[in-house]
Design an enzyme around this catalytic site. Structure first.
Site, PDB file in Angstrom:
ATOM      1  N   ASP A  75       0.601  -0.874   0.007  1.00 46.21           N
ATOM      2  CA  ASP A  75      -0.079   0.076   0.525  1.00 46.21           C
ATOM      3  C   ASP A  75       0.946   0.839  -0.298  1.00 46.21           C
ATOM      4  OD1 ASP A  75      -1.703   2.029   0.791  1.00 46.21           O
ATOM      5  OD2 ASP A  75      -2.267   1.050   1.764  1.00 46.21           O
ATOM      6  N   HIS A  96      -7.693   5.835   2.052  1.00 51.38           N
ATOM      7  CA  HIS A  96      -7.500   4.717   1.461  1.00 51.38           C
ATOM      8  C   HIS A  96      -7.927   4.217   0.247  1.00 51.38           C
ATOM      9  CE1 HIS A  96      -4.531   4.574   5.023  1.00 51.38           C
ATOM     10  NE2 HIS A  96      -5.483   5.436   5.664  1.00 51.38           N
ATOM     11  N   ASP A 138      -6.325  -0.007  -1.705  1.00 53.57           N
ATOM     12  CA  ASP A 138      -5.439   0.322  -1.886  1.00 53.57           C
ATOM     13  C   ASP A 138      -4.630  -0.408  -1.817  1.00 53.57           C
ATOM     14  OD1 ASP A 138      -5.823  -0.365   0.093  1.00 53.57           O
ATOM     15  OD2 ASP A 138      -5.670   1.142   1.515  1.00 53.57           O
ATOM     16  N   LYS A 178      -8.438  -5.061   3.203  1.00 53.31           N
ATOM     17  CA  LYS A 178      -8.794  -4.853   5.104  1.00 53.31           C
ATOM     18  C   LYS A 178      -9.526  -5.615   5.840  1.00 53.31           C
ATOM     19  CE  LYS A 178      -9.313  -0.474   3.196  1.00 53.31           C
ATOM     20  NZ  LYS A 178      -7.826   0.406   2.834  1.00 53.31           N
ATOM     21  N   TYR A 197       0.519  -9.402  17.700  1.00 55.45           N
ATOM     22  CA  TYR A 197       0.077  -9.590  16.928  1.00 55.45           C
ATOM     23  C   TYR A 197      -0.392  -8.267  16.639  1.00 55.45           C
ATOM     24  CZ  TYR A 197      -3.713 -11.132  13.927  1.00 55.45           C
ATOM     25  OH  TYR A 197      -4.340 -11.333  13.270  1.00 55.45           O
ATOM     26  N   LYS A 234      -2.604  -6.471  10.492  1.00 57.19           N
ATOM     27  CA  LYS A 234      -3.348  -6.986   9.328  1.00 57.19           C
ATOM     28  C   LYS A 234      -2.852  -5.953   7.791  1.00 57.19           C
ATOM     29  CE  LYS A 234      -6.006  -6.977  12.847  1.00 57.19           C
ATOM     30  NZ  LYS A 234      -5.684  -7.413  14.591  1.00 57.19           N
ATOM     31  N   ASP A 279      -3.034  -7.074   4.664  1.00 55.15           N
ATOM     32  CA  ASP A 279      -3.994  -7.294   3.405  1.00 55.15           C
ATOM     33  C   ASP A 279      -3.569  -8.156   2.657  1.00 55.15           C
ATOM     34  OD1 ASP A 279      -5.917  -4.915   4.601  1.00 55.15           O
ATOM     35  OD2 ASP A 279      -4.492  -3.556   3.311  1.00 55.15           O
TER      36      ASP A 279
HETATM   37  C1  F6R Z   1      -5.797   1.640   5.941  1.00 60.41           C
HETATM   38  C2  F6R Z   1      -7.090   1.092   6.538  1.00 60.41           C
HETATM   39  C3  F6R Z   1      -7.920   2.177   7.164  1.00 60.41           C
HETATM   40  C4  F6R Z   1      -7.229   3.502   7.843  1.00 60.41           C
HETATM   41  C5  F6R Z   1      -8.813   4.717   8.134  1.00 60.41           C
HETATM   42  C6  F6R Z   1      -7.696   5.771   9.614  1.00 60.41           C
HETATM   43  O1  F6R Z   1      -5.971   0.574   4.636  1.00 60.41           O
HETATM   44  O2  F6R Z   1      -7.691   0.559   6.271  1.00 60.41           O
HETATM   45  O3  F6R Z   1      -9.081   2.105   7.481  1.00 60.41           O
HETATM   46  O4  F6R Z   1      -6.826   2.392   8.997  1.00 60.41           O
HETATM   47  O5  F6R Z   1      -8.693   5.781   7.190  1.00 60.41           O
HETATM   48  O6  F6R Z   1      -6.305   6.107   8.426  1.00 60.41           O
HETATM   49  P1  F6R Z   1      -5.686   7.384   9.127  1.00 60.41           P
HETATM   50  O7  F6R Z   1      -5.251   6.870  10.180  1.00 60.41           O
HETATM   51  O8  F6R Z   1      -4.000   7.540   7.887  1.00 60.41           O
HETATM   52  O9  F6R Z   1      -6.770   8.446   8.564  1.00 60.41           O
HETATM   53 MG    MG Z   2      -4.645   1.570   3.381  1.00 60.49          MG
HETATM   54 MG    MG Z   3      -4.871  -1.785   1.438  1.00 61.08          MG
END
Ligand code: F6R
Ligand code: MG
Ligand code: MG
Length: 380
Positions: A13, A20, A54, A134, A231, A234, A236
């Site tokens: 990513d 995202h 993403d 995700k 752990y 996550k 992907d």
């Molecule tokens: C990223 C993802 C999203 C982010 C969420 C918060 O692959 O799964 O759910 O975790 O959008 O992102 P930030 O912290 O970058 O604002």
């Molecule tokens: Mg992402």
């Molecule tokens: Mg991803």
């Protein structure tokens, strides 16, 4: 039987448009340019660049085996070049998975994920490429056990004499950084007893018990290994599955994804959501940063190269796979996954809408508890 071939899928990513969501086409072009040079320079034999949500996925064929420094270096260069584009456009999370500036010879542990499989090419070699967004590698444990252990899923286990021998599973314990190989059907209940804990155990490989076939499936489990003891996986994951002629048929491999399994990941890597099977085109996260997507592309491997729907003489990199979950039969799974996802969202910030405390990728709990420590009183 043909020559040894290695199929490497390396993914990262490295930024997307409006949150995202989806990498910019320019990033995909940059990756393809670098991999085309890699073919010209003799590092790889063929490639295909795609994505899920993403995550950019680089599919490559070569004869250098798994964990090859040159192949991993090429993927790293592609991601760096695409990251440069992403940064120029100020895309969101540009370069996120390129955790280190200095490439140390292997992408494993550096941020990108990799699923690699080396085999002797059979007379005909159908492969399925699963890409998830995700969610985490242990999400593949349920479908893999259904495919390779469950006769009510794979009738071949009962009626094909070659599949009837069963399969071997390499299982990793991410907390203790250990691995074990177990055999089905004789150890089926023990295998399920372990894998049921998706916070700790995941399948890394499945092997045929027929001598000349070898590895049947492989899953990327990078960050799980890296984060042993804690752990945070996550990441992907991707999975490659070889099919047919003594292995489960393509249709047997696809079947378990009709069940909209609850997987961990989704918004902020901290929620449960139903796995939504869809096409590459439909894989942009669209509801609460999800629901978690699963995409499956099918190729033949033919003389060390990808063969899809295009002319066999097409230049390297120009390919059209079968996009399996695009079909209308999967509308039913999508409808159910949407319903289940809406239902579990109803729990808001409560479990099981959110994950257990040790699994949360985002948390304020330690600081909140710290702040409240003085006010906490003993219960009489
Ligand atoms: C990223 C993802 C999203 C982010 C969420 C918060 O692959 O799964 O759910 O975790 O959008 O992102 P930030 O912290 O970058 O604002
Ligand atoms: Mg992402
Ligand atoms: Mg991803």
């Amino acid at each position: 039987m043909g020559d040894r071939v290695t199929v490497s899928v390396i993914k990262a990513d490295i930024g997307s448009v409006a949150g995202h969501s989806r990498p910019h086409p320019k990033m995909m072009t940059k990756c393809a340019d670098i991999l085309r040079d890699g073919v010209k320079g003799g590092t790889i034999d063929d490639f295909y660049v795609t994505r899920v949500g993403d995550d950019v996925n680089l599919y490559m064929t070569h004869s250098r085996g798994e964990n090859d420094k040159t192949v991993h270096g090429l993927a790293w260069e592609a991601f760096q070049s695409a990251t440069k584009e992403a940064k120029q456009m100020k895309l969101y999370a540009a370069g996120q998975d390129i955790l280190t500036d200095a490439f140390s010879g292997n992408v494993r542990g550096a941020g990108p994920g990799a699923a690699e499989i080396e085999f002797t090419e059979r007379g005909s070699e159908p492969l399925l490429f699963f890409m998830a967004d995700k969610t985490e590698p242990s999400s593949f444990s349920l479908p893999l056990t259904r495919i390779f252990m469950d006769p009510f899923t794979t009738t071949g286990l009962v009626i094909d004499p070659r599949a009837h021998l069963g399969f071997k599973f390499e299982i990793v314990d991410v907390c203790d950084s250990k691995k074990i190989v177990m055999c089905a059907p004789e150890e089926s209940y023990d295998i399920l007893s372990i894998l049921g804990d998706t916070t700790r155990y995941a399948i890394k490989r499945v092997m045929s018990r027929i001598d000349n076939i070898g590895v049947a499936a492989v899953v990327s489990t990078e960050k799980l290994n890296l984060a042993a003891g804690k752990y945070v996986g996550k990441d992907d994951p991707v999975m490659v599955v070889r099919c047919q002629s003594g292995l489960p048929a393509v249709g047997e491999v696809l079947q378990p994804f009709m069940f909209p399994q609850l997987v961990a990941g989704w918004m902020r890597g901290s929620h449960h959501g139903a796995w939504y099977p869809c096409s590459v085109e439909d894989s942009d996260p669209s509801y609460f940063d999800g629901p978690p997507r699963i995409v499956c592309l099918g190729f033949q491997i033919s003389n060390g190269k990808f063969q899809g729907l295009e002319d066999p003489e097409s230049p390297p990199g120009i390919h059209t796979p079968i996009d399996y979950f695009a079909g209308s039969v999967w509308n039913e799974a999508r409808r159910r996954a949407t319903k289940v996802s809406i239902y579990i969202r109803g729990h808001g910030p409560f479990m099981p809408g959110i994950l257990s405390p040790e699994e949360m990728e985002y948390t304020t709990r330690p600081s909140v508890l710290g702040k409240l420590k003085e006010r906490m009183e003993d219960i009489e």
